[in-house]
Design a protein around this motif. Structure first.
Motif, mmCIF file in Angstrom:
data_model
loop_
_atom_site.group_PDB
_atom_site.id
_atom_site.type_symbol
_atom_site.label_atom_id
_atom_site.label_comp_id
_atom_site.label_asym_id
_atom_site.label_seq_id
_atom_site.Cartn_x
_atom_site.Cartn_y
_atom_site.Cartn_z
ATOM 1 N N LYS A 30 0.828 -1.207 0.000
ATOM 2 C CA LYS A 30 0.000 0.000 0.000
ATOM 3 C C LYS A 30 0.861 1.255 0.000
ATOM 4 N N ALA A 31 1.936 1.250 0.786
ATOM 5 C CA ALA A 31 2.825 2.408 0.843
ATOM 6 C C ALA A 31 3.525 2.612 -0.495
ATOM 7 N N ALA A 32 3.940 1.525 -1.144
ATOM 8 C CA ALA A 32 4.603 1.638 -2.440
ATOM 9 C C ALA A 32 3.634 2.154 -3.499
ATOM 10 N N ASP A 33 2.388 1.670 -3.495
ATOM 11 C CA ASP A 33 1.385 2.146 -4.451
ATOM 12 C C ASP A 33 1.107 3.631 -4.259
ATOM 13 N N ALA A 34 0.991 4.049 -3.011
ATOM 14 C CA ALA A 34 0.730 5.466 -2.731
ATOM 15 C C ALA A 34 1.896 6.329 -3.215
ATOM 16 N N LYS A 35 3.117 5.846 -3.045
ATOM 17 C CA LYS A 35 4.290 6.600 -3.474
ATOM 18 C C LYS A 35 4.330 6.697 -5.005
ATOM 19 N N LEU A 36 3.994 5.613 -5.699
ATOM 20 C CA LEU A 36 3.974 5.634 -7.157
ATOM 21 C C LEU A 36 2.885 6.552 -7.692
ATOM 22 N N LYS A 37 1.728 6.535 -7.064
ATOM 23 C CA LYS A 37 0.639 7.398 -7.514
ATOM 24 C C LYS A 37 0.987 8.868 -7.318
ATOM 25 N N ALA A 38 1.727 9.166 -6.267
ATOM 26 C CA ALA A 38 2.112 10.555 -6.011
ATOM 27 C C ALA A 38 3.104 11.038 -7.064
ATOM 28 N N LYS A 39 3.954 10.157 -7.580
ATOM 29 C CA LYS A 39 4.963 10.540 -8.560
ATOM 30 C C LYS A 39 4.459 10.453 -9.996
ATOM 31 N N ALA A 40 3.376 9.764 -10.247
ATOM 32 C CA ALA A 40 2.910 9.519 -11.613
ATOM 33 C C ALA A 40 2.473 10.815 -12.283
ATOM 34 N N ALA A 41 2.876 10.961 -13.548
ATOM 35 C CA ALA A 41 2.462 12.117 -14.335
ATOM 36 C C ALA A 41 1.070 11.848 -14.894
ATOM 37 N N PRO A 42 0.260 12.873 -15.045
ATOM 38 C CA PRO A 42 -1.078 12.653 -15.590
ATOM 39 C C PRO A 42 -1.000 12.173 -17.040
ATOM 40 N N VAL A 43 -1.868 11.281 -17.399
ATOM 41 C CA VAL A 43 -1.907 10.741 -18.753
ATOM 42 C C VAL A 43 -2.717 11.699 -19.627
ATOM 43 N N PRO A 44 -2.152 12.123 -20.765
ATOM 44 C CA PRO A 44 -2.896 13.050 -21.623
ATOM 45 C C PRO A 44 -4.092 12.363 -22.258
ATOM 46 N N ALA A 45 -5.179 13.104 -22.412
ATOM 47 C CA ALA A 45 -6.402 12.562 -22.994
ATOM 48 C C ALA A 45 -6.303 12.477 -24.513
ATOM 49 N N SER A 46 -5.507 13.363 -25.128
ATOM 50 C CA SER A 46 -5.345 13.343 -26.577
ATOM 51 C C SER A 46 -3.964 13.880 -26.925
ATOM 52 N N LEU A 47 -3.629 13.821 -28.207
ATOM 53 C CA LEU A 47 -2.320 14.319 -28.633
ATOM 54 C C LEU A 47 -2.177 15.824 -28.438
ATOM 55 N N SER A 48 -3.281 16.538 -28.454
ATOM 56 C CA SER A 48 -3.195 17.984 -28.266
ATOM 57 C C SER A 48 -2.802 18.354 -26.843
ATOM 58 N N ALA A 49 -2.920 17.417 -25.908
ATOM 59 C CA ALA A 49 -2.534 17.689 -24.525
ATOM 60 C C ALA A 49 -1.045 17.456 -24.288
ATOM 61 N N ILE A 50 -0.346 16.902 -25.266
ATOM 62 C CA ILE A 50 1.095 16.657 -25.124
ATOM 63 C C ILE A 50 1.834 17.932 -25.498
ATOM 64 N N PRO A 51 2.708 18.420 -24.623
ATOM 65 C CA PRO A 51 3.422 19.655 -24.944
ATOM 66 C C PRO A 51 4.393 19.437 -26.096
ATOM 67 N N GLY A 52 4.558 20.448 -26.919
ATOM 68 C CA GLY A 52 5.459 20.367 -28.070
ATOM 69 C C GLY A 52 6.896 20.608 -27.664
#
Length: 92
Positions: A30-52
């Motif tokens: 549980k502690a490892a999952d919480a740590k990974l979720k805190a570090k995870a970057a948000p997943v873009p919904a589409s290609l337009s959300a990816i910075p150039g």
């Protein structure tokens, strides 16, 4: 009596600290999952959300051409001979 109390205090001070209670594998997971979720970057919904990427570096010629209008560029090219035009286009 005072010597005995001082001796007991000294012995207690010299004892190593009590170790932390060990965690169960479920608690560690549980502690490892919480740590990974805190570090995870948000997943873009589409290609337009990816910075150039960054813009490429431009030299003086490229910057000058980018700021001129069509008629200005035409006038500049009309004043050049074919070799000068080829040399300028080769630098782009």
């Amino acid at each position: 009596m005072a010597n005995t109390a001082a001796l007991i205090d000294q012995i207690l001070a010299d004892l190593p600290p009590e170790p932390e209670p060990t965690k169960t594998p479920e608690e560690l997971a549980k502690a490892a999952d919480a740590k990974l979720k805190a570090k995870a970057a948000p997943v873009p919904a589409s290609l337009s959300a990816i910075p150039g990427g960054s813009t490429p570096a431009a030299d003086d010629v490229t910057a000058q051409l980018a700021t001129k209008s069509g008629p200005e560029l035409t006038a500049d090219f009309m004043r050049m001979n074919p070799q000068q035009i080829e040399a300028m286009l080769a630098r782009l």
